[in-house]
Design a protein around this motif. Structure first.
Motif, PDB file in Angstrom:
ATOM      1  N   GLY A   1      70.876 104.475 142.440  1.00 21.68           N
ATOM      2  CA  GLY A   1      70.848 103.030 142.564  1.00 21.68           C
ATOM      3  C   GLY A   1      69.871 102.497 143.600  1.00 21.68           C
ATOM      4  N   PHE A   2      68.813 103.251 143.872  1.00 22.50           N
ATOM      5  CA  PHE A   2      67.801 102.775 144.817  1.00 22.50           C
ATOM      6  C   PHE A   2      67.046 101.587 144.209  1.00 22.50           C
ATOM      7  N   THR A   3      66.731 100.622 145.043  1.00 21.76           N
ATOM      8  CA  THR A   3      65.987  99.444 144.568  1.00 21.76           C
ATOM      9  C   THR A   3      64.491  99.536 144.856  1.00 21.76           C
ATOM     10  N   THR A   4      64.055 100.591 145.530  1.00 27.73           N
ATOM     11  CA  THR A   4      62.627 100.802 145.798  1.00 27.73           C
ATOM     12  C   THR A   4      61.860 100.819 144.477  1.00 27.73           C
ATOM     13  N   LYS A   5      60.778 100.051 144.406  1.00 26.83           N
ATOM     14  CA  LYS A   5      59.988  99.978 143.184  1.00 26.83           C
ATOM     15  C   LYS A   5      58.953 101.103 143.144  1.00 26.83           C
ATOM     16  N   ILE A   6      58.824 101.718 141.984  1.00 18.38           N
ATOM     17  CA  ILE A   6      57.848 102.791 141.789  1.00 18.38           C
ATOM     18  C   ILE A   6      56.501 102.162 141.443  1.00 18.38           C
ATOM     19  N   LEU A   7      55.535 102.371 142.336  1.00 18.75           N
ATOM     20  CA  LEU A   7      54.210 101.790 142.190  1.00 18.75           C
ATOM     21  C   LEU A   7      53.236 102.926 141.853  1.00 18.75           C
ATOM     22  N   ALA A   8      52.942 103.079 140.573  1.00 10.69           N
ATOM     23  CA  ALA A   8      52.035 104.145 140.136  1.00 10.69           C
ATOM     24  C   ALA A   8      50.635 103.867 140.663  1.00 10.69           C
ATOM     25  N   ALA A   9      50.109 104.800 141.480  1.00 15.59           N
ATOM     26  CA  ALA A   9      48.809 104.612 142.121  1.00 15.59           C
ATOM     27  C   ALA A   9      47.838 105.701 141.681  1.00 15.59           C
ATOM     28  N   SER A  10      46.602 105.568 142.114  1.00 15.70           N
ATOM     29  CA  SER A  10      45.546 106.500 141.715  1.00 15.70           C
ATOM     30  C   SER A  10      45.431 106.561 140.194  1.00 15.70           C
ATOM     31  N   ILE A  11      45.550 105.404 139.571  1.00 15.84           N
ATOM     32  CA  ILE A  11      45.394 105.290 138.115  1.00 15.84           C
ATOM     33  C   ILE A  11      43.914 105.314 137.781  1.00 15.84           C
ATOM     34  N   ARG A  12      43.538 106.190 136.865  1.00 14.48           N
ATOM     35  CA  ARG A  12      42.118 106.403 136.556  1.00 14.48           C
ATOM     36  C   ARG A  12      41.680 105.805 135.212  1.00 14.48           C
ATOM     37  N   HIS A  13      42.617 105.636 134.281  1.00 19.41           N
ATOM     38  CA  HIS A  13      42.240 105.212 132.926  1.00 19.41           C
ATOM     39  C   HIS A  13      43.440 104.609 132.211  1.00 19.41           C
ATOM     40  N   CYS A  14      43.202 104.103 131.024  1.00 13.97           N
ATOM     41  CA  CYS A  14      44.240 103.389 130.278  1.00 13.97           C
ATOM     42  C   CYS A  14      45.391 104.288 129.839  1.00 13.97           C
ATOM     43  N   THR A  15      45.116 105.566 129.650  1.00 12.70           N
ATOM     44  CA  THR A  15      46.195 106.482 129.275  1.00 12.70           C
ATOM     45  C   THR A  15      47.209 106.584 130.414  1.00 12.70           C
ATOM     46  N   HIS A  16      46.717 106.596 131.641  1.00 17.10           N
ATOM     47  CA  HIS A  16      47.622 106.573 132.793  1.00 17.10           C
ATOM     48  C   HIS A  16      48.503 105.319 132.754  1.00 17.10           C
TER      49      HIS A  16
END
Length: 214
Positions: free
Chosen positions: A155-170
């Motif tokens: 039940g953590f409310t921390t948001k997952i922020l996907a970083a180091s995204i390189r392309h649209c597939t990511h």
């Protein structure tokens, strides 16, 4: 999934803001250095363009130094999020900021254990670096998936922020596994608009219209 622009270039932010799809901005010392300006000046200007979370990173490596820097950065604007490294000192500072109502983005996350500790100390965002894991033969998207499972379990409310995204597939894969946010350079956001069949279809529609109205 929210879309954050990962840049320190104000011109890029102005361009992307016109599209109406940008929810926030992430910066780091390397991105700010490319502008040749002070971090405070850049962050202040970004906050005037985008009405959303704006991550500004501390430079100090000790908790007290991070807290001092973070307090100054937080004074710039209510939307400023203090970006902290995932170290013992960074997690210690994270707890202080959480206890004092200041939002944080804990960055340079490469494991579920790290993400768990950040969430325990109330991080607003956790930033797992997908591309950098892929670079060394690991599966960056699997990490996002695992963090999603652990956060949902407890039940953590921390948001997952996907970083180091390189392309649209990511981007697509991050959405599929439940990342809350994806931060990416402007070229990736632009690529999200594109598909060859869209271009082909539009060209055909315009050609048919011209022919019908000749």
């Amino acid at each position: 999934m929210e879309i954050f622009l990962d840049t320190g270039m104000v011109d890029e932010i102005r361009e992307a803001a016109k599209w109406g799809v940008i929810d926030g901005v992430t910066t780091n010392p390397s991105l700010i250095a490319k502008t040749g300006r002070s971090q405070a000046d850049v962050i202040k200007e970004i906050c005037e363009i985008v009405d959303g979370p704006i991550s500004a990173e501390v430079i100090a490596t000790d908790a007290q130094g991070m807290i001092k820097e973070g307090q100054e950065l937080a004074k710039i604007h209510d939307n400023v999020v203090i970006k902290l490294p995932l170290t013992e000192e960074g997690i210690t500072a994270c707890k202080w900021f959480s206890d004092n109502g200041i939002k944080t983005n804990v960055t340079l996350c490469f494991s579920v254990n790290q993400a768990f500790l950040a969430a325990k100390n109330g991080a607003t965002y956790i930033s797992p670096f997908i591309g950098r894991l892929d670079d060394i033969g690991h599966d960056g998207m699997q990490l996002i998936d695992e963090i999603r499972t652990v956060y949902d379990n407890y039940g953590f409310t921390t948001k997952i922020l996907a970083a180091s995204i390189r392309h649209c597939t990511h981007v697509r894969d991050a959405m599929m596994v439940g990342a809350d946010v994806g931060t990416m350079p402007i070229n990736v956001v632009k690529a999200m608009f594109k598909h060859p069949l869209t271009d082909k279809g539009l060209s055909q529609f315009l050609a048919d219209h011209a022919k019908a109205n000749a």
